[in-house]
Design a protein around this motif. Sequence first.
Motif, PDB file in Angstrom:
ATOM      1  N   GLY A 211     -27.394 -14.864  77.176  1.00 32.61           N
ATOM      2  CA  GLY A 211     -28.450 -15.865  77.103  1.00 32.61           C
ATOM      3  C   GLY A 211     -29.823 -15.287  77.417  1.00 32.61           C
ATOM      4  N   THR A 212     -30.832 -15.639  76.615  1.00 35.81           N
ATOM      5  CA  THR A 212     -32.192 -15.180  76.885  1.00 35.81           C
ATOM      6  C   THR A 212     -32.653 -15.717  78.239  1.00 35.81           C
ATOM      7  OG1 THR A 212     -32.707 -15.106  74.530  1.00 35.81           O
ATOM      8  CG2 THR A 212     -34.568 -15.212  76.049  1.00 35.81           C
ATOM      9  N   ASN A 213     -33.168 -14.824  79.062  1.00 38.54           N
ATOM     10  CA  ASN A 213     -33.663 -15.101  80.418  1.00 38.54           C
ATOM     11  C   ASN A 213     -32.557 -15.557  81.382  1.00 38.54           C
ATOM     12  OD1 ASN A 213     -36.416 -14.498  79.855  1.00 38.54           O
ATOM     13  ND2 ASN A 213     -36.630 -16.507  78.881  1.00 38.54           N
ATOM     14  N   ARG A 214     -31.301 -15.406  80.989  1.00 35.15           N
ATOM     15  CA  ARG A 214     -30.202 -15.796  81.879  1.00 35.15           C
ATOM     16  C   ARG A 214     -29.610 -14.605  82.621  1.00 35.15           C
ATOM     17  NH1 ARG A 214     -26.242 -20.318  79.719  1.00 35.15           N
ATOM     18  NH2 ARG A 214     -25.897 -20.306  81.972  1.00 35.15           N
ATOM     19  N   GLN A 215     -29.973 -13.386  82.201  1.00 31.63           N
ATOM     20  CA  GLN A 215     -29.516 -12.168  82.885  1.00 31.63           C
ATOM     21  C   GLN A 215     -27.998 -12.196  83.054  1.00 31.63           C
ATOM     22  OE1 GLN A 215     -32.010 -10.264  82.940  1.00 31.63           O
ATOM     23  NE2 GLN A 215     -33.674 -11.743  82.903  1.00 31.63           N
ATOM     24  N   ASN A 216     -27.293 -12.432  81.937  1.00 27.38           N
ATOM     25  CA  ASN A 216     -25.830 -12.483  82.004  1.00 27.38           C
ATOM     26  C   ASN A 216     -25.170 -11.583  80.964  1.00 27.38           C
ATOM     27  OD1 ASN A 216     -26.452 -14.063  79.777  1.00 27.38           O
ATOM     28  ND2 ASN A 216     -25.224 -15.827  80.400  1.00 27.38           N
ATOM     29  N   LEU A 380     -17.765  -9.950  66.101  1.00 23.88           N
ATOM     30  CA  LEU A 380     -18.108  -8.592  66.534  1.00 23.88           C
ATOM     31  C   LEU A 380     -18.682  -8.586  67.945  1.00 23.88           C
ATOM     32  CD1 LEU A 380     -18.459  -5.562  65.760  1.00 23.88           C
ATOM     33  CD2 LEU A 380     -20.715  -6.177  64.847  1.00 23.88           C
ATOM     34  N   HIS A 381     -19.557  -9.548  68.228  1.00 18.89           N
ATOM     35  CA  HIS A 381     -20.250  -9.587  69.518  1.00 18.89           C
ATOM     36  C   HIS A 381     -19.675 -10.684  70.418  1.00 18.89           C
ATOM     37  CE1 HIS A 381     -23.292  -7.795  66.768  1.00 18.89           C
ATOM     38  NE2 HIS A 381     -23.462  -6.985  67.810  1.00 18.89           N
ATOM     39  N   PRO A 382     -19.449 -10.369  71.686  1.00 18.25           N
ATOM     40  CA  PRO A 382     -19.006 -11.405  72.609  1.00 18.25           C
ATOM     41  C   PRO A 382     -20.129 -12.391  72.917  1.00 18.25           C
ATOM     42  CG  PRO A 382     -19.404  -9.351  73.776  1.00 18.25           C
ATOM     43  CD  PRO A 382     -19.552  -9.046  72.317  1.00 18.25           C
ATOM     44  N   ASN A 383     -19.759 -13.632  73.188  1.00 21.81           N
ATOM     45  CA  ASN A 383     -20.720 -14.639  73.622  1.00 21.81           C
ATOM     46  C   ASN A 383     -20.882 -14.566  75.140  1.00 21.81           C
ATOM     47  OD1 ASN A 383     -18.369 -15.827  74.610  1.00 21.81           O
ATOM     48  ND2 ASN A 383     -18.267 -17.375  72.981  1.00 21.81           N
ATOM     49  N   GLU A 384     -21.538 -15.554  75.717  1.00 25.84           N
ATOM     50  CA  GLU A 384     -21.773 -15.516  77.168  1.00 25.84           C
ATOM     51  C   GLU A 384     -20.463 -15.494  77.944  1.00 25.84           C
ATOM     52  OE1 GLU A 384     -25.362 -17.808  78.635  1.00 25.84           O
ATOM     53  OE2 GLU A 384     -25.210 -18.615  76.604  1.00 25.84           O
ATOM     54  N   GLU A 385     -19.484 -16.263  77.504  1.00 30.79           N
ATOM     55  CA  GLU A 385     -18.176 -16.223  78.159  1.00 30.79           C
ATOM     56  C   GLU A 385     -17.543 -14.850  77.984  1.00 30.79           C
ATOM     57  OE1 GLU A 385     -14.619 -17.274  80.159  1.00 30.79           O
ATOM     58  OE2 GLU A 385     -16.695 -17.976  80.244  1.00 30.79           O
ATOM     59  N   GLY A 386     -17.722 -14.266  76.806  1.00 30.19           N
ATOM     60  CA  GLY A 386     -17.193 -12.930  76.570  1.00 30.19           C
ATOM     61  C   GLY A 386     -17.821 -11.883  77.482  1.00 30.19           C
ATOM     62  N   HIS A 387     -19.137 -11.977  77.700  1.00 30.65           N
ATOM     63  CA  HIS A 387     -19.791 -11.043  78.623  1.00 30.65           C
ATOM     64  C   HIS A 387     -19.241 -11.217  80.038  1.00 30.65           C
ATOM     65  CE1 HIS A 387     -22.909  -8.959  76.270  1.00 30.65           C
ATOM     66  NE2 HIS A 387     -22.874 -10.023  75.505  1.00 30.65           N
ATOM     67  N   ARG A 388     -19.002 -12.473  80.424  1.00 28.33           N
ATOM     68  CA  ARG A 388     -18.421 -12.705  81.745  1.00 28.33           C
ATOM     69  C   ARG A 388     -17.031 -12.084  81.831  1.00 28.33           C
ATOM     70  NH1 ARG A 388     -14.808 -15.195  84.270  1.00 28.33           N
ATOM     71  NH2 ARG A 388     -13.978 -16.104  82.346  1.00 28.33           N
ATOM     72  N   MET A 389     -16.242 -12.228  80.775  1.00 30.43           N
ATOM     73  CA  MET A 389     -14.894 -11.675  80.765  1.00 30.43           C
ATOM     74  C   MET A 389     -14.904 -10.159  80.853  1.00 30.43           C
ATOM     75  SD  MET A 389     -13.288 -14.189  77.839  1.00 30.43           S
ATOM     76  CE  MET A 389     -11.773 -13.241  77.615  1.00 30.43           C
ATOM     77  N   ILE A 390     -15.846  -9.517  80.173  1.00 31.85           N
ATOM     78  CA  ILE A 390     -15.950  -8.049  80.267  1.00 31.85           C
ATOM     79  C   ILE A 390     -16.266  -7.641  81.697  1.00 31.85           C
ATOM     80  CG2 ILE A 390     -17.282  -6.033  79.566  1.00 31.85           C
ATOM     81  CD1 ILE A 390     -17.609  -7.331  76.819  1.00 31.85           C
ATOM     82  N   GLY A 391     -17.249  -8.315  82.299  1.00 31.89           N
ATOM     83  CA  GLY A 391     -17.601  -7.988  83.677  1.00 31.89           C
ATOM     84  C   GLY A 391     -16.436  -8.168  84.627  1.00 31.89           C
TER      85      GLY A 391
END
Length: 401
Positions: A211-216, A380-391
């Motif tokens: 997310g833009t400006n969400r730093q996630n 191809l690209h993970p969404n915000e939930e996907g970024h959380r899952m990677i972390g």
Amino acid sequence: MVAGLLLACGACATAAPAPVVDNTRWVGTWSTSQQLTEPANLPPAPGLPGNTLRQIVHVSTGGNVVRVRFSNLFGDGPMTITAARIAAARWADTVVAETARPLSFGGQPSITIAAGEEVMSDRLAFPLTPLQNVAVTMRFGAFPAAVTGHPGSRTTSYLAAGDHVSAATLDGAARTDHWYALAGIDVVDDDRAGGAVVTLGNSITDGRGSGTNRQNRWPDELSRRLRDDARTADVAVLNAGIGGNCVLRDCLGPAAVARFERDVLRQPGVRWMIVLEGINDIGQAQGAEGAQGVARGLIAAYGQMIDRAHAQGIRVYAATLLPFGGSFYDSPEREAARQAVNAWIRTGGRFDAVIDLDAAMRDPANPSRLQEIADTGDHLHPNEEGHRMIGEAIDLALFIR
């Protein structure tokens, strides 16, 4: 006899002073990889020369003394910063005025940076808290036509005509979701216990889908987890992702093998790295022979990275390449190349550890595709939930010394 004593004392008086050794240990708390800014991502009106740019960054670890790195690496002429300040960010283009401090360069308030160069500001007493949003505000003088920056900021910057470096708010400023000429912030590691992990990658690491400006972005999610664990609270995360980047050749930004020295090995305080890169190389390969050639090239490049990092005492972790079934990269020969690379990562025994993101992110019913819950929709690209899952998929024990 007296004359001899005078000669001896005179020789002592002219002896060269002992060199001053600076034993300060710096650790990066935030960084972004530099590239030549494409025409579509250049600064909006009123432009940079003579004007004020305020950029917001999200640091990982804290400290009491900082320095800021500015870059003209890809410029075709000199870049002049006439004034610069650092402050805690309040919201949008507004800073916490009482925290603002001027930056200096060799004791001077301004500096001209030659084409192809980067500079560090002088050290500055500035209280920085972990996971803080910080504003770096610059007024530029001369600025080259070729702009050094980082287009994939996922964070809004603010550009105002004239000199407003000291203003708390940049009223009427133009907005742009890119960074320019700002490369890093370091902190003094007083107890010499800290360290940084560099995440080397392409658009997934850069934050596409976050997310833009969400730093996630996933490196941000990792950073928050590190901060929450007392065993790893002093581990900084430095994002070396570039959207559209390749490992073996220049795509968007310099190839990973070309920028490895600057973006990984030269980062202050780096102790670990995670490499999640190669999907753009594979996705642009032509035919079965071309795809397998790319797979072999990636394996060789990873091996070179491992050797160079190990020579500097850096531990190297590999993340397996995420599924891309159903995306514009999808084809049987490219999927075979991804599987070959992932098999080598898992079983080759070269990496210090493997982070199996393929296993964590794939759809159990269709392993060549991302889980629907983690997919932006382009497959191809993970969404915000996907970024959380990677972390969440990264074992924090990898960063305990």
